[in-house]
Every structure is written in C-alpha cells, then in structure tokens.
Design an enzyme around this catalytic site. Structure first.
Site, mmCIF file in Angstrom:
data_model
loop_
_atom_site.group_PDB
_atom_site.id
_atom_site.type_symbol
_atom_site.label_atom_id
_atom_site.label_comp_id
_atom_site.label_asym_id
_atom_site.label_seq_id
_atom_site.Cartn_x
_atom_site.Cartn_y
_atom_site.Cartn_z
ATOM 1 N N ALA A 113 0.800 -1.232 0.000
ATOM 2 C CA ALA A 113 0.000 0.000 0.000
ATOM 3 C C ALA A 113 0.828 1.275 0.000
ATOM 4 O O ALA A 113 0.441 2.271 -0.600
ATOM 5 C CB ALA A 113 -0.899 0.003 1.237
ATOM 6 N N LYS A 156 15.924 10.677 -22.588
ATOM 7 C CA LYS A 156 15.017 9.549 -22.404
ATOM 8 C C LYS A 156 14.266 9.354 -23.702
ATOM 9 O O LYS A 156 13.593 10.282 -24.183
ATOM 10 C CB LYS A 156 14.044 9.854 -21.260
ATOM 11 N N HIS A 206 10.977 -5.884 -21.457
ATOM 12 C CA HIS A 206 10.453 -4.829 -22.339
ATOM 13 C C HIS A 206 10.983 -4.938 -23.775
ATOM 14 O O HIS A 206 10.229 -4.817 -24.740
ATOM 15 C CB HIS A 206 10.804 -3.444 -21.795
ATOM 16 N N LYS A 243 21.141 3.337 -19.039
ATOM 17 C CA LYS A 243 20.825 4.473 -18.153
ATOM 18 C C LYS A 243 21.926 5.519 -18.274
ATOM 19 O O LYS A 243 23.013 5.235 -18.759
ATOM 20 C CB LYS A 243 20.718 3.984 -16.708
ATOM 21 N N ASP A 261 6.394 2.410 -3.583
ATOM 22 C CA ASP A 261 6.623 3.319 -4.686
ATOM 23 C C ASP A 261 5.648 3.104 -5.845
ATOM 24 O O ASP A 261 5.087 4.061 -6.395
ATOM 25 C CB ASP A 261 8.051 3.024 -5.174
ATOM 26 N N LEU A 262 5.440 1.856 -6.188
ATOM 27 C CA LEU A 262 4.598 1.555 -7.353
ATOM 28 C C LEU A 262 3.152 2.015 -7.125
ATOM 29 O O LEU A 262 2.521 2.622 -7.991
ATOM 30 C CB LEU A 262 4.627 0.047 -7.640
ATOM 31 N N ARG A 280 2.182 -2.410 6.172
ATOM 32 C CA ARG A 280 2.621 -2.772 7.533
ATOM 33 C C ARG A 280 2.464 -1.640 8.513
ATOM 34 O O ARG A 280 2.447 -1.854 9.717
ATOM 35 C CB ARG A 280 4.124 -3.074 7.501
HETATM 36 C C1 BG6 Z 1 11.313 -0.617 -15.476
HETATM 37 C C2 BG6 Z 1 12.743 -0.800 -15.076
HETATM 38 O O1 BG6 Z 1 10.703 -1.850 -15.768
HETATM 39 O O2 BG6 Z 1 11.239 0.217 -16.623
HETATM 40 C C3 BG6 Z 1 13.400 0.542 -14.805
HETATM 41 O O3 BG6 Z 1 12.806 -1.607 -13.903
HETATM 42 C C4 BG6 Z 1 13.228 1.459 -15.981
HETATM 43 O O4 BG6 Z 1 14.784 0.376 -14.502
HETATM 44 C C5 BG6 Z 1 11.771 1.513 -16.414
HETATM 45 O O5 BG6 Z 1 13.674 2.745 -15.605
HETATM 46 C C6 BG6 Z 1 11.623 2.271 -17.717
HETATM 47 O O6 BG6 Z 1 10.261 2.444 -17.981
HETATM 48 P P1 BG6 Z 1 9.748 3.695 -18.803
HETATM 49 O O7 BG6 Z 1 8.291 3.473 -18.933
HETATM 50 O O8 BG6 Z 1 10.106 4.905 -18.016
HETATM 51 O O9 BG6 Z 1 10.487 3.636 -20.119
#
Ligand code: BG6
Length: 487
Positions: free
Chosen positions: A13, A339, A244, A334, A16-17, A46
């Site tokens: 809960a 990005k 991915h 990274k 981060d996710l 918790r």
């Molecule tokens: C996650 C990885 O699955 O995808 C991360 O664990 C990564 O390390 C992230 O930063 C990248 O996702 P997006 O959607 O930001 O390209």
C-alpha cells in the site's frame, strides 16, 4: 454478481509503485468514468496509520505523479473507495484476519466478491502471499473471478522463474495470472500491431527481402537512483532486455496472428521467441556489449566493485523464413543523453536486389542525396511514426531530397494519451490478458537470455550522459550500419 465489479486488494500500500503508478492511474480511470460502479480498493501495508493519514499520503503522491491536474470530485470519489488495512504479510496467521475483514465487507458493505490481487511487492514475497491467500481460503470462489497481478522481475533466470511460477500456480490457474510488462500498455507498442496489420503497405514488405535491419532502443537519462540495491543485483539485461525489449521485438517481428484474440497473439509471439537464435560463446563475445556509466559505483547502494551492466547492446537473429539473415539490434541504457524509446526499421536500398528468388533482379542506382527508407515508431517521449522517403528535388537537374513524413500522436492528443497502467488495470478488470505475458513467453525469454555467456561479454565504461560505450557503435559500424536513434 456483475462481472465487472471488483475488489482490488493491493499488497504494498505504501510502496513506490502504488503511489507513483497505481493510484494516479485509478484517479485517471475514475475521472474518465472507466471504473466499474462497484469498485473498492483494499490497500495492505505494515504501517500503523489511520485511514485519513493514508489517504492524505496518497493525495500527496497524486499531486506529484498524476498526468492531469487533480480533479477534486474524482479524487474524493476514489478516496472513499480506498480502505487501508494493516497486516504483516509475512505472517501466515495474519491472513485469517484479512479473510475475516474481506468477508465482513463483502457481506455487510457490498464489496464485490470478484477479487483482484495486485502484488506491488518485491518477488521474494510472492510465494508467501499466494500461500497465505490459498491456505486461508480467501481464494475460494464466491464471486465470478479471482485474478492475480504480478510485477517484474519474475525470476532472475529460467530456473528461478520456473520455481516461482510453480509456487504461484499452486493457487492460481494460468488464465487467472496477469504478469505485467508495462511496455505492453504503452500506446505506441499497441500501435505496432495496428500499423502492421491495418495498413496494406507494410506487411508485404515486413521480411528479409525488403528490410535490412531492425533496431529497438530504449535510452534513459536517469541513473539508478533509489533503486540501486535492486538494480545492482539485476542489471540492464534482466531489468529491461528480458522483458520490455524482447516483448517489443516479439510484437514487431511476429507472424500475423490468426485472430486478434489474446491467446492467438500470444501464440504468435511464442512462435517468434522460440525462433530466436541462441547465443554461443563466440557470439556472446562478438555480438553483446555491456556498459557501466562512469559514476555508477558512487551511487548509494551499489557495491564498490560492482560489475553490473547499466547498458546493453546486442545483435540477434531469428531463424525463420521471414527474418533469416536480418540482424535485430537491441540496446538500452541508463545515464544517456536523453530519455527515448523507439523501433527503427531500415529498409533495403533501391540498389540492393529485392526481387523474388529466380526472377531477374531490377536494381536502381542511388541518386545523389538519396537515403535508405527509414520507418521510426516512436514510443516515448514523443509518440508517433515517421517515414523517410526519397523525392525529387524541384529543380531542372535530377536530384533527390529526403522527405520526412511525420505523425505525432502525442502532439495531437497531448495529455489524453493514457498511461500504460491505466490501460493495463482496466484490462485486468475486464479479464483481457492480451497485453500480459503468458508463462510460455516468459520461459522462452529467459531461455534466450540464459544463453548469453556472461563471462564472455566485455564490460565497458561509458561517460555519464555520453553516447554509450564506443563498442556499441562499433557493433554496427562493423556491419556498415549505424544506430538511427543517436543520429
Ligand atoms: C522498469 C525498469 O521496468 O522500466 C526501470 O525496472 C526502468 O529500470 C523503467 O527505468 C523504464 O520504464 P519507462 O516506462 O520509463 O520507459
């Protein structure tokens, strides 16, 4: 009971996710009117906190992470649907309490008996949670369905993934398991299927006769940040490529599925993944590059002598009639200059013979100014498609000029492009598993990744925010090619 009604039980809960992705996605779905009327969230953590404190914390997360301005009515409605439940999920006896809590709500307060369990937790907790749910009878089906959503990483190799899968399948059947790969929820990844199969002009060319090579690249600006302890044990190959990038590859290269049903699409992906040519000792040395950004070892949580890769570039081949001989170049890393994620399809030049075998070959000289045709499927940050064509320069002499035709989806739709989690959560509620990874796909991706002889792969250092290791560029230059995303 209404098939779409649902009680979503989130383990993690305060993680981060939940704060960054799940709650903002639910807010967005609430705002769009997509959540079922009968929808409740039980968020398990918790910490000893009150309902008000929990909702307040979620509100702050929303302010930080929502992709639209917070709509107060939607937030209020959603917040009323969220109940915090405190328990230590490692203690099996505490699942009894959870069962009682759910039963009371399901009988007294009309919480739906259709249960969606979302494990927003590290995988080491998956088995204990699933066992707890099963052993207490929480999974006894009183509603229409129980579904389980799992986040990656799903194992660290094929052997560990198999063990995890067996543990989970003791309690859930395959069709109840939704393994998230959030790239499958991205608009432009979904668009690849549309582009390929809803346009007559691409599919006939989608093979080794017309395509020279395909590149899949995912670059990130950020370093590992607060996730260093997880990442340092994982590395880019397992964190990004196994899931991915290979999923993107499967969708880009699969044969047309018989229908667009979930299992037919996944069958087509499985066939493709089973045709990947495994790495040998030799090709691991020549066709795979690992990199580590310069300041990586200074990150908090990273071992001082870490050899974890934060960058991967690799060349692979597919052993089938469609793709034999066509290199696929995959890269991710990274601390790169920007990005971005894209699929680039480089077509053969007009001076390369593309006639069917046995027929005389008609080739055309490249005119000054001509370039190969490039199709770019831009996944992020800009979403769209661009196609480079050679056209005649308006002039009395015959010269070519490259015309770039560009469709920018995100420019047209701006903030209306749904986040991957919005789509994926809705899919789970609707029971649509098209955009989730089936076990056989997952097993094949691990099988392929496990074939890389890690001891043969050089680890090269690269400058922070630089172009990545030069060895990654050399991988293509050796083949007289270049990465198109770093033009
Ligand atoms: C996650 C990885 O699955 O995808 C991360 O664990 C990564 O390390 C992230 O930063 C990248 O996702 P997006 O959607 O930001 O390209």
């Amino acid at each position: 009971m209404n098939e779409l009604s649902c009680t979503m039980i989130i383990f993690g809960a305060t993680g981060d996710l939940t704060r960054r992705k799940l709650i903002p996605a639910l807010h967005q779905l609430q705002y769009g009117g997509h959540l079922p009327e009968d929808f409740q969230v039980v968020a398990i953590g918790r910490r000893e906190i009150t309902q008000e404190e929990y909702r307040e914390d979620l509100f702050h997360a929303m302010v930080a992470y929502t992709r639209i301005l917070i709509d107060e009515d939607s937030w209020e409605t959603l917040a009323r649907r969220i109940t915090y439940y405190k328990m230590d999920l490692t203690k099996t006896e505490e699942y009894r309490g959870l069962q009682t809590f759910l039963k009371e709500r399901q009988h007294g307060e009309n919480f739906s008996c259709n249960q969606l369990f979302y494990l927003a937790m590290a995988p080491e907790f998956f088995t204990v949670i699933v066992d707890g749910l099963k052993d207490t009878g929480i999974l006894e089906e009183t509603g229409n369905w129980n579904r389980l959503v799992l986040e990656k990483p799903f194992g660290k190799d094929l052997a560990s993934a198999k063990v995890l899968n067996e543990n989970i399948q003791r309690a859930f059947r395959e069709e109840q398991i939704f393994r998230i790969d959030h790239y499958l929820g991205k608009e432009m990844i979904q668009n690849i299927t549309m582009l390929r199969f809803q346009n007559t002009i691409f599919e006939p060319l989608w093979n080794s006769r017309y395509i020279d090579n395909i590149q899949i690249s995912v670059s990130e600006l950020d370093g590992v940040g607060s996730r260093a302890p997880y990442y340092d044990q994982t590395g880019a190959l397992r964190d990004m490529v196994q899931n991915h990038l290979l999923q993107t590859l499967a969708i880009t290269a699969m044969d047309p599925p018989k229908t667009m049903e979930a299992d037919q699409i996944r069958d087509a992906k499985v066939k493709l993944l089973s045709e990947l040519i495994l790495f040998t000792e030799e090709t691991s040395k020549t066709n795979v590059v690992f990199g580590q950004y310069e300041s990586y070892k200074n990150e908090i949580g990273v071992q001082e002598n870490s050899v974890t890769e934060t960058f991967v570039a690799l060349k692979l081949f597919i052993d089938n009639a469609r793709w034999r001989g066509v290199p696929f170049y995959l890269t991710t890393g990274k601390k790169l200059p920007e990005k971005s994620a894209q699929v680039t399809v480089e077509f053969k030049a007009p001076n390369q013979c593309v006639q069917p075998e046995g027929e005389p070959c008609q080739v055309f000289d490249m005119q000054p100014g001509s370039q190969v045709n490039i199709l770019e499927i831009k996944i992020q940050p800009k979403e769209g498609i661009s196609l480079r064509l050679n056209t005649k320069k308006p002039s009395v002499i015959s010269e070519t000029v490259v015309a770039e035709m560009e469709y920018c989806q995100s420019c047209q739709n701006n903030f209306n492009t749904p986040d991957a989690y919005e789509k994926l959560l809705l899919d789970v509620i609707h029971g649509d598993s098209t955009r989730f990874t089936r076990w056989d796909e997952l097993a094949l991706t691990w099988y392929f990744i496990d074939s890389i002889h890690l001891d043969q792969v050089p680890l090269c250092e690269y400058e922070d925010l630089g172009r990545g290791p030069w060895e990654a560029h050399e991988l293509l230059e050796r083949d007289q090619r270049k990465w198109w995303h770093v033009e």
